[in-house]
Design a protein around this motif. Structure first.
Motif, PDB file in Angstrom:
ATOM      1  N   ALA A 338       0.818  -1.216   0.000  1.00 31.12           N
ATOM      2  CA  ALA A 338       0.000   0.000   0.000  1.00 31.12           C
ATOM      3  C   ALA A 338       0.849   1.262   0.000  1.00 31.12           C
ATOM      4  O   ALA A 338       0.317   2.366  -0.112  1.00 31.12           O
ATOM      5  N   ASP A 339       2.157   1.111   0.129  1.00 28.02           N
ATOM      6  CA  ASP A 339       3.081   2.239  -0.018  1.00 28.02           C
ATOM      7  C   ASP A 339       3.591   2.322  -1.451  1.00 28.02           C
ATOM      8  O   ASP A 339       4.596   2.977  -1.715  1.00 28.02           O
ATOM      9  N   PHE A 385      -0.978  -3.368   5.678  1.00 31.94           N
ATOM     10  CA  PHE A 385      -1.493  -2.118   5.114  1.00 31.94           C
ATOM     11  C   PHE A 385      -1.325  -0.978   6.125  1.00 31.94           C
ATOM     12  O   PHE A 385      -0.917   0.138   5.766  1.00 31.94           O
ATOM     13  N   TYR A 386      -1.627  -1.284   7.371  1.00 30.02           N
ATOM     14  CA  TYR A 386      -1.434  -0.287   8.449  1.00 30.02           C
ATOM     15  C   TYR A 386       0.042   0.113   8.555  1.00 30.02           C
ATOM     16  O   TYR A 386       0.379   1.303   8.633  1.00 30.02           O
ATOM     17  N   ASP A 387       0.908  -0.873   8.540  1.00 27.56           N
ATOM     18  CA  ASP A 387       2.332  -0.557   8.650  1.00 27.56           C
ATOM     19  C   ASP A 387       2.795   0.326   7.497  1.00 27.56           C
ATOM     20  O   ASP A 387       3.660   1.183   7.663  1.00 27.56           O
ATOM     21  N   GLU A 388       2.219   0.110   6.343  1.00 34.04           N
ATOM     22  CA  GLU A 388       2.675   0.820   5.149  1.00 34.04           C
ATOM     23  C   GLU A 388       2.071   2.219   5.019  1.00 34.04           C
ATOM     24  O   GLU A 388       2.600   3.055   4.284  1.00 34.04           O
ATOM     25  N   THR A 389       0.947   2.451   5.703  1.00 33.91           N
ATOM     26  CA  THR A 389       0.264   3.740   5.488  1.00 33.91           C
ATOM     27  C   THR A 389      -0.124   4.450   6.779  1.00 33.91           C
ATOM     28  O   THR A 389      -0.704   5.534   6.710  1.00 33.91           O
ATOM     29  N   SER A 390       0.111   3.862   7.913  1.00 39.81           N
ATOM     30  CA  SER A 390      -0.289   4.392   9.227  1.00 39.81           C
ATOM     31  C   SER A 390      -1.758   4.164   9.536  1.00 39.81           C
ATOM     32  O   SER A 390      -2.220   4.529  10.613  1.00 39.81           O
ATOM     33  N   LEU A 391      -2.512   3.610   8.603  1.00 39.77           N
ATOM     34  CA  LEU A 391      -3.935   3.352   8.850  1.00 39.77           C
ATOM     35  C   LEU A 391      -4.332   2.008   8.256  1.00 39.77           C
ATOM     36  O   LEU A 391      -3.857   1.642   7.173  1.00 39.77           O
ATOM     37  N   ASN A 400      -4.418  -0.242  -2.881  1.00 36.96           N
ATOM     38  CA  ASN A 400      -4.756   1.182  -2.847  1.00 36.96           C
ATOM     39  C   ASN A 400      -5.933   1.391  -1.901  1.00 36.96           C
ATOM     40  O   ASN A 400      -6.860   0.576  -1.869  1.00 36.96           O
ATOM     41  N   GLU A 401      -5.896   2.454  -1.144  1.00 34.78           N
ATOM     42  CA  GLU A 401      -7.039   2.843  -0.321  1.00 34.78           C
ATOM     43  C   GLU A 401      -7.996   3.624  -1.209  1.00 34.78           C
ATOM     44  O   GLU A 401      -7.649   4.703  -1.702  1.00 34.78           O
ATOM     45  N   ASP A 441      -8.018  11.839  12.706  1.00 37.72           N
ATOM     46  CA  ASP A 441      -8.828  13.051  12.646  1.00 37.72           C
ATOM     47  C   ASP A 441      -9.780  13.072  11.462  1.00 37.72           C
ATOM     48  O   ASP A 441     -10.753  13.828  11.467  1.00 37.72           O
ATOM     49  N   GLY A 442      -9.469  12.324  10.434  1.00 33.47           N
ATOM     50  CA  GLY A 442     -10.256  12.409   9.210  1.00 33.47           C
ATOM     51  C   GLY A 442     -11.629  11.791   9.355  1.00 33.47           C
ATOM     52  O   GLY A 442     -11.966  11.145  10.366  1.00 33.47           O
TER      53      GLY A 442
END
Lengths: 730, 730
Positions: A338-339, A385-391, A400-401, A441-442
């Motif tokens: 995802a990165d 996916f979390y590790d690669e994008t923080s979420l 892709n998100e 926050d989003g």
């Protein structure tokens, strides 16, 4: 409709002879494959595709029609009669289309002289009379080309067999520029490696913004070739172009077979996948392997029904439940992250294609039963996916998100897997991941934390988001509890009660509030407007019952169980008329209940917690009977990567994960007199129904159940779940 | 102009004391860095950039102006006064722009309230009075922002130091969507990993169609942030968007330093590059390392000249010769291949950015002297490209074939490296690669093989292609000979004579023919039309001498040496007027000779093979003096990744690879009374010039040379090359 259903079922009185739960040999009439109809859902709004794949396979090799709109998101719609080719990747049941990579089109005659569609592509007509499909296999005769096309697949390869009849040269177009819906090719690359081998890539951007796909194709006959760049013939044996195409000429060959390795990592990855899975595989061998893989997968469930249509509905629903998430890593473990980066083997199998807003409800719980060995990989894929994008992802499409839909529903999937003991992931890693989603926050989360709900004037879909966030927060609290984190348990348990803030007792609906706390007016519970109101793809009727984490609390809001039941009744009996702009997502209506979309999927099961459980039984049977039909337009709405189908699977078996976290399944009413579960991690488990009409009692291994619930572990422990309906009278 | 040059040089009579060729300590006045002016070529049509890089570095961190057209292809033009930021990748001297990845822009005030340019980007004004640059370092004061910006680089990282003066908050825009020229962002990804770390990628498509770039940026101060997606503020700590931007707010910090790792492989690759090269490096340390790397690189050549401008011209030309090809692999060896796929360490260092039509002429021969240890990696990089695509590159930009320009000039680079013993590549692999280029069908090669030349009505640029293919074929023949392949030697030697087919004795020009063999009429040797005639970016004047492989054969076509010399004279003395549509590529005119473009670069040296070598000396001096000036608009045309500069380097040293294959350098006339070469694989070699006026004799280690040539090995063997001009008279 309930009554007629029971009359239809009254003649079922199969003996259980030969239905031992431990059987492994499948006799022809028990072969589940004959009950799968891949065309179900390809008409109407089902958005499924009929082509060839293996369970959870990276390749979905399937026919493509030129898109005529929303109902063509899978690349194919049963109403169509125009073929544009067979591409290797397809989405099953989504509301937005994408993929359709590496299109193969067998044809005859002069490529440049062919008639073109409005996008400049050649096409051919066909009819359903010479089309067939079964798990792992698809066949279509193309009369204008005099070509019989057959497709099959392994996990990462597509296999084609084209029989060319008549005198003209056998030709095949490979089109890397082909795209539909929002997708478009950015750049394609084609390389003739030798006169039997073609490789290349297609980088496209669409719903998934960064989509590289690589392939290596091996043919069993030699070809000559002609490359086309942006539609113009170019010399040579390779090209890089936005629209790269190649026409392969097999001269007087009467049959060609192609094996096509796919990869999201690279061309050498595609080659390695091809070598590992199909190097020396004939088409027929591959077809047999694909059938075998499906047989093994579907044989985890064995149901008996004299009405073949019911078995077709059930096995096709099972089949559609095992399309996604899909295996996304190469045979060497490498994957596209995802990165936007290729990662080497992380010691877990990477999956992609998580339509979580849909699938957290029933599909993922189903997979914890049917495919526990895959759940750990799926958990680690989400964590990756979390590790690669923080979420964690909301809707992961090819790494892709897409940010389609709402909620942080990776959370219930992860927590459920943890609570069921299905993952070896580091619990602290899990907790950090789920907490990051809740603390972002989003998407109105900052407002949600500030106000305890999302003020409607500050964020769209405020009610739906508040309700779903509260559920996800409850899931986090359960993980906090399991990990002995009392502060976090308390914090997220409080957040899980946020649903209360939006219950308007005066109307009996979950209703939007502004930041001062006033109810949003005017208020019309039947009003809809696609993704532009307080409710997500729905109205207040369809969302007001979304409190799966606290049914007693929800009932309490209505003042009494009686009021609650009355409201539920009203949901199903109010006119289906809606105001506003009704999107096609809101389909499958029974009153204001819209089974064609996901927010209501748990709703019928809420009756189980009242004294009116028979209303549940009636509604479940009605939904099973009216929203699922053994015909192409037989799905009442988008299958959504299997969630619609998974609802049917559970509801036909007789229990449903009304709350998809933690392993409680609400007892419903079985479709079948007998269903046997041969689960990988469980002992043989049989669901038996006797009698007719209403459920009078439910027995587990001879012991009457006093709660409307069976636990996950109880299913795994094996034995018999017996639904005792009213005695047969005659 | 020759005479005045000599008058200017007459006062040079340096002693050789202290100029020992083995010296390694550089005293301040001998530091070559003081003679490099990175602004040379940033005006006019030079297309160079002034920013920071190390020799052959992956990162070129340099200022960007909003493009005003063709002269902004490097991102910067000296005539501009508008800064849009500092991006990390730039092309040096090309005719098409691209790259400009990961833009940093320090600024003050409210981002959304800032004035925007027509593309919606913030900008600031600056003046050259507070701008400075030296190898590996760039500095610019931004008066409107009250920010002093400094840039430096390691091979794969860019380092920024911004000093913020005055009271406003210190802010930095990181803009991944920024693009100029034909490039555009497809998708960008930004992730705030923590309050000092930002990472992401930028996938763009442009001249190079598939361009992913990844970065990880570490800051020495904490920041708060605001993300922007397609220009709109979005909450959260990551985004994926076509136009992703982030504003970092460093509050009251008065100085921030950033270290930015780049990679074409992935984010973790960028992180590893950052860790390996700059983990604990301060800005000043990095600057000193960069300067040291340049000092070491430039000190391979030591020239003496009392006129600092001549030293500036020479060392800046050297500096510009060592910008490309660039190191394209990560520190772990992984790289992004021409098959659009990431490859693991192949046990060679991957280089990209091969502008071969330009650089095969003098730049690659220069690198065989200055950087023999890199040549093997470059050879293997070209072979890797062949392995990945079936063809050697024509113009490799970030592992994409741009198919700009003509010829298969990877061939001379490979063959020269092989013949000079600079590669350990498998010779059969080499031969297969070079042969594949010659035997392809594209680009008129099929016609060339069929007719012995390319008929003009069937293919554009037929004359230029025929001539350049013939040269490349000669190179293949030399490799065939070295590998003892007599049949292939004979075949390609025949093809190498193809130039003869296009010589029109009646006009004395290389001239197009149709397929019947008739000369193309009307014929006007001064006619030009950009890439739409028989000649590539040139006219018949500029191409008719391109037979570097067989100068005697070319002379023979003219009937006599006298005729040949007369034609050469005419080239330089005919009016510069041209008919047609003169592209700015055709610049640097002396008569019809156009030094600003590459086809003529060998031409002056052809006089060496006649009795009129003094005309060569005169023209070389004239070109050195008029086409290379120590000022921003001092390059007569595009530097073309160093080819223009490499011409100067050789021509100032006194010899030139007229035929760039095989190691013969034609003797010219030295710029300097003394030049010392301390080459990595050679013994100290000195070029000395005595006397003034014409060259009367040339001596190698005391022995007079009878041929106008010195061999590569003779240079490596060390010693002294002495040009004896006419005795000084006074």
């Amino acid at each position: 409709m309930y009554k007629s259903l029971l009359l239809g079922l009254a003649s079922l009185a199969l003996s259980c002879a030969g239905c031992s739960a431990t059987q492994t040999v499948t006799s022809p009439d028990q072969d589940p494959l004959q009950y799968v109809d891949p065309f179900i859902g390809t008409g109407g709004h089902g958005h499924t595709f009929p082509g060839a794949l293996v369970p959870f396979g990276m390749v979905q090799l399937s026919p493509d029609n030129p898109s005529q709109g929303w109902d063509w998101t899978s690349g194919y719609h049963y109403s169509d009669d125009t073929l544009i080719g067979f591409s290797h990747t397809h989405l099953s049941g989504t509301g937005v289309g994408d993929m359709l990579d590496v299109l193969f089109m067998p044809f005859r005659g002069d490529y440049l002289a062919r008639e073109r569609d409005e996008k400049g592509r050649i096409f051919t007509r066909y009819g359903h009379d010479r089309e067939s499909a079964s798990p792992g296999y698809y066949q279509l005769y193309l009369p204008q080309e005099q070509v019989n096309a057959e497709l099959t697949a392994t996990t990462r390869t597509g296999l084609h067999r084209y029989r060319y009849e008549g005198p003209q040269a056998a030709r095949l177009l490979v089109d890397l520029g082909y795209a539909q819906n929002y997708d478009k090719a950015v750049v394609t690359f084609l390389r003739v490696e030798d006169n039997r081998t073609l490789s290349g890539y297609r980088l496209s951007t669409g719903w998934a913004k960064f989509q590289p796909v690589y392939f290596v194709a091996r043919f069993d006959k030699p070809f000559t070739h002609q490359l086309y760049q942006e539609g113009k013939a170019v010399k040579g044996a390779k090209l890089q172009a936005e629209q790269g195409q190649i026409v392969l000429d097999f001269a007087d060959a009467t049959q060609i077979e192609a094996r096509v390795g796919l990869s999201y990592v690279g061309i050498e990855g595609a080659r390695a996948n091809l070598m590992a899975e199909a190097q020396n595989l004939s088409f027929d061998e591959a077809r047999e392997l694909a059938a075998g893989a499906w047989r093994q997968q579907l044989n985890k469930f064995a149901v008996r029904d004299p009405d073949q249509r019911n078995k077709t509905k059930f096995y096709t629903a099972l089949y559609h439940s095992f399309v996604a998430p899909q295996i996304f890593h190469d045979t060497d473990g490498g994957f596209f992250g995802a990165d936007g980066s290729v990662h080497a083997n992380p010691d877990y199998g990477r999956y992609s294609l998580f339509s979580l807003w849909d699938t957290f409800r029933a599909l993922h719980p189903l997979l914890t039963l049917s495919d526990p060995q895959r759940v750990d990989d799926m958990v680690k894929s989400l964590l990756g996916f979390y590790d690669e994008t923080s979420l964690l992802p909301t809707w992961d499409l090819m790494s892709n998100e897409t940010d389609v839909m709402i909620g942080y529903h990776a959370v219930p999937v992860l927590v459920d897997a943890y609570l069921k003991g299905l993952t070896s992931a580091d619990p602290e890693h899990l907790f950090a991941a789920v907490k990051a989603s809740a603390m972002q926050d989003g998407f109105g989360l900052d407002l949600y934390r500030q106000y305890g709900y999302i003020p409607s004037e500050l964020e769209v879909e405020a009610v739906s988001k508040t309700l779903e966030y509260a559920f996800d927060d409850w899931a986090i609290a359960q993980l906090a509890s399991a990990l002995d984190k009392p502060d976090e348990f308390a914090y997220f348990s409080r957040r899980a009660q946020s649903y209360r803030t939006l219950f308007d007792a005066s109307t009996g609906f979950m209703r939007g509030r502004d930041k001062e706390g006033s109810w949003v007016s005017p208020f019309n519970p039947t009003y809809v407007e696609h993704r532009n109101t307080d409710y997500t793809e729905a109205n207040a009727w369809q969302y007001s019952f979304f409190v799966p984490q606290d049914v007693q609390g929800l009932i309490g809001l209505f003042g009494s169980e009686q009021n609650f039941v009355a409201k539920l009744d009203e949901l199903f009996t109010t006119s289906s008329e809606m105001q506003g702009d009704v999107s096609p997502d809101i389909s499958g209506l029974i009153g204001q209940y819209a089974h064609g979309n996901e927010p209501v999927h748990h709703v019928a099961y809420l009756y189980a917690f009242t004294d009116d459980r028979h209303k549940m039984e009636q509604r479940i049977a009605e939904i099973r009977d009216s929203m699922y039909l053994a015909q192409p337009d037989g799905l009442a709405g988008n299958d959504d990567l299997g969630q619609m189908s998974a609802w049917y699977v559970f509801s036909a078996l007789g229990f449903y994960p009304m709350n998809p976290v933690g392993g409680d399944y609400v007892l419903g009413i079985p479709q079948f007199e007998q269903a046997m579960l041969n689960l990988p991690a469980g002992k043989p488990f049989t669901v038996r129904r006797t009698g007719q009409g209403q459920v009078e009692s439910v027995w587990l291994n001879g012991k009457r159940l006093n709660q409307p619930v069976i636990r996950h572990q109880q299913i795994l422990d094996g034995g018999e779940l017996h639904f005792q309906l009213a005695p047969l009278t005659n």
